[in-house]
Design a protein around this motif. Structure first.
Motif, PDB file in Angstrom:
ATOM      1  N   THR A 148       2.222   4.748  -1.133  1.00 19.98           N
ATOM      2  CA  THR A 148       1.755   5.951  -1.810  1.00 19.98           C
ATOM      3  C   THR A 148       2.771   7.066  -1.620  1.00 19.98           C
ATOM      4  OG1 THR A 148      -0.589   5.405  -1.545  1.00 19.98           O
ATOM      5  CG2 THR A 148      -0.055   7.715  -1.899  1.00 19.98           C
ATOM      6  N   LYS A 149       3.043   7.793  -2.701  1.00 19.09           N
ATOM      7  CA  LYS A 149       3.888   8.978  -2.634  1.00 19.09           C
ATOM      8  C   LYS A 149       3.147  10.121  -3.300  1.00 19.09           C
ATOM      9  CE  LYS A 149       7.477  11.605  -1.962  1.00 19.09           C
ATOM     10  NZ  LYS A 149       7.855  12.048  -0.600  1.00 19.09           N
ATOM     11  N   HIS A 150       2.871  11.155  -2.517  1.00 17.80           N
ATOM     12  CA  HIS A 150       2.062  12.270  -2.995  1.00 17.80           C
ATOM     13  C   HIS A 150       2.929  13.511  -3.185  1.00 17.80           C
ATOM     14  CE1 HIS A 150      -1.770  14.221  -3.719  1.00 17.80           C
ATOM     15  NE2 HIS A 150      -1.373  15.241  -2.980  1.00 17.80           N
TER      16      HIS A 150
ATOM     17  N   SER B 238       4.687   8.666   1.377  1.00 15.99           N
ATOM     18  CA  SER B 238       3.642   9.398   2.085  1.00 15.99           C
ATOM     19  C   SER B 238       2.879   8.459   3.008  1.00 15.99           C
ATOM     20  CB  SER B 238       2.681  10.050   1.083  1.00 15.99           C
ATOM     21  OG  SER B 238       3.373  10.964   0.248  1.00 15.99           O
ATOM     22  N   SER B 239       2.730   7.218   2.568  1.00 19.37           N
ATOM     23  CA  SER B 239       2.101   6.190   3.398  1.00 19.37           C
ATOM     24  C   SER B 239       2.464   4.828   2.830  1.00 19.37           C
ATOM     25  CB  SER B 239       0.576   6.360   3.427  1.00 19.37           C
ATOM     26  OG  SER B 239       0.022   6.229   2.123  1.00 19.37           O
ATOM     27  N   GLY B 240       2.199   3.791   3.605  1.00 23.13           N
ATOM     28  CA  GLY B 240       2.516   2.442   3.176  1.00 23.13           C
ATOM     29  C   GLY B 240       3.786   1.923   3.838  1.00 23.13           C
ATOM     30  N   GLU B 241       4.132   0.693   3.504  1.00 19.46           N
ATOM     31  CA  GLU B 241       5.260   0.033   4.158  1.00 19.46           C
ATOM     32  C   GLU B 241       6.185  -0.595   3.135  1.00 19.46           C
ATOM     33  OE1 GLU B 241       6.078  -3.190   7.777  1.00 19.46           O
ATOM     34  OE2 GLU B 241       4.137  -3.142   6.751  1.00 19.46           O
TER      35      GLU B 241
ATOM     36  N   ASN C  10      -0.390  11.873  -7.273  1.00 18.26           N
ATOM     37  CA  ASN C  10       0.200  10.698  -6.640  1.00 18.26           C
ATOM     38  C   ASN C  10       1.226  10.101  -7.594  1.00 18.26           C
ATOM     39  OD1 ASN C  10      -1.111  10.691  -4.175  1.00 18.26           O
ATOM     40  ND2 ASN C  10      -2.817   9.440  -4.896  1.00 18.26           N
TER      41      ASN C  10
ATOM     42  N   ASN D 280       0.816  -1.226   0.000  1.00 20.59           N
ATOM     43  CA  ASN D 280       0.000   0.000   0.000  1.00 20.59           C
ATOM     44  C   ASN D 280       0.843   1.268   0.000  1.00 20.59           C
ATOM     45  OD1 ASN D 280      -1.737  -1.986   2.263  1.00 20.59           O
ATOM     46  ND2 ASN D 280      -2.563  -1.538   0.246  1.00 20.59           N
TER      47      ASN D 280
ATOM     48  N   ASN E  78      -0.948   3.584  -4.031  1.00 21.64           N
ATOM     49  CA  ASN E  78      -1.340   2.346  -3.348  1.00 21.64           C
ATOM     50  C   ASN E  78      -0.684   1.114  -3.977  1.00 21.64           C
ATOM     51  OD1 ASN E  78      -2.794   1.152  -1.197  1.00 21.64           O
ATOM     52  ND2 ASN E  78      -4.377   0.461  -2.621  1.00 21.64           N
TER      53      ASN E  78
END
Length: 308
Positions: A11-13, A57-60, A18, A9, A22
Motif C-alpha cells: 500500500t502507498k498512501h 506505506s505498508s506491505g513487503e 491510496n 499487501n 493492498n
C-alpha cells in the motif's frame, strides 16, 4: 519459473488517496510483461517502489529474493527507464551512455551505437536542450543496451513519433530473443504493445485487476452482435462488460470462453461474433471496476451509473 519479484499487501498512501491499495503479485523471470492501465492508475508508483526509488506505506517487496532498498546487489541488476529522468544541466547523451556503461555490467556498446544511429540522436547536444522525443530515445537506448536482468520501461515512447516507436518495439523484440531477461513495459497504448507482451498486468485505482498470460486474456471475452432481443436473451446470466445498441441492432461484450458448439449456435441463430482486442477488453474491465467501485462508495447500483 522462479519469481524475480514478490509483492505482498503493498500500500502507498498519498494524503487522501491510496496510489496502491493492498497489492499482491508475483512476477516470474524471463518474460516481457505489460503493466497496463490508465494514467494515474498506480503504474509508476509500483515501479518506483520495486526499484527502491519510493517507499511503501505498508506491505513487503522482494526483488531477486531480497529487499531492494539500499541493496547494491539487487539494484545493480535492475534498470528503470522513466520519462521524468533527471540529468545534470551540462550532461550530453554521450555522458549519459558513458555513465550507464560503467554501472551496468552487461552493457552492450555495439547495440547502443546502433540505436543511436536508428534514432538519429545528437550526442554532443546537452540533454536539457533535446526535444521530448530525443530525450525519450536516450532512455530507450540505456534500457535496451544495459541488458539488465530486470528492466522497467515507464511509458518509454512519450515524445517518440510512430516511426521511432516502431523502431523501439522492433529492437526490443530482437534483443530480447537473443538475450532473454525480465522486461516490464508500462503503457497505456495497449494495442501498440499487445504483440510484444507475454503476460498482462492490469492495474486500476491502485488495485491489480488482472495478471495473466496474454493469450489467455484474449480468450476471456467475446462480442455478440445482432437483433437486440436475441442478443439480450443470449446474454442473460452472463457477465456483461459492455452493451451498446443502434436501433434494433445491439452488441454485447461478455466475459467467458465460448465453446465451438456455443459459437456455432450463435451463428445459426443469425447473430455475429466479433473478437475483443486486448485494448477493448482492458478498457471494459477498468470501466466495470470503476463503476463497481463507485457503487460501493455511493450506494448506487453500478448499472445505473454512466461511465464516461
Amino acid at each position: 519459473m522462479t519469481a524475480v519479484i514478490e509483492v505482498h499487501n503493498l500500500t502507498k498512501h498519498y494524503k487522501d488517496k491510496n496510489a496502491l491499495d493492498n497489492v499482491s503479485l508475483d512476477i516470474d523471470g524471463g518474460a516481457i510483461y505489460g503493466l497496463l492501465g490508465r494514467n494515474g492508475a498506480g503504474k509508476t508508483t509500483l515501479m518506483s517502489i520495486l526499484t527502491a526509488q519510493n517507499f511503501a506505506s505498508s506491505g513487503e517487496v522482494r526483488v531477486f529474493g531480497e529487499h531492494p532498498y539500499e541493496n547494491t546487489s539487487v539494484l545493480s541488476r535492475m534498470c528503470f527507464v522513466r520519462e521524468s529522468q533527471k540529468y545534470p544541466d551540462d550532461a550530453t547523451p554521450r555522458h549519459a551512455f558513458k555513465a550507464a556503461r560503467l554501472f551496468f555490467k552487461n552493457w552492450d556498446q555495439d547495440l547502443a551505437e546502433r540505436l543511436i544511429e536508428d534514432f538519429q540522436l545528437p550526442l554532443k547536444q546537452t540533454i536539457k536542450k533535446l526535444s521530448r522525443g530525443q530525450l525519450s530515445a536516450v532512455g530507450v537506448i540505456i534500457g535496451l543496451a544495459s541488458r539488465a536482468e530486470l528492466t522497467f520501461f515507464d511509458e518509454p515512447y512519450l515524445g517518440l513519433d510512430a516511426v521511432a516507436r516502431q523502431i523501439f518495439y522492433d529492437r526490443l523484440i530482437e534483443d530480447y530473443a537473443e538475450h532473454p531477461r525480465t522486461i516490464i513495459l508500462s503503457s497505456h497504448l495497449i494495442d501498440e504493445v499487445a504483440n510484444l507482451i507475454e503476460r498482462v498486468i492490469v492495474i486500476d485505482n491502485g488495485r491489480i485487476l488482472l495478471n495473466e498470460e496474454t493469450d489467455a486474456v484474449r480468450d476471456r471475452a467475446v462480442t455478440v452482435i445482432g437483433d437486440a432481443a436475441k442478443v439480450d436473451a443470449w446474454a442473460v446470466g452472463r457477465e456483461i462488460l459492455h452493451r451498446e445498441s443502434l436501433g434494433r441492432v445491439a452488441s454485447v461484450t461478455v466475459l467467458g470462453h465460448l465453446s465451438a458448439q456455443e459459437r456455432a449456435n450463435i451463428t445459426a441463430s443469425g447473430m455475429d461474433l466479433a473478437p475483443v482486442s486486448l485494448q477493448q477488453l482492458i478498457v471494459r474491465l477498468t470501466q466495470k471496476a470503476g463503476a463497481e467501485n463507485g457503487a460501493s462508495i455511493a450506494g448506487v447500483p453500478a448499472g445505473n451509473q454512466e461511465v464516461r
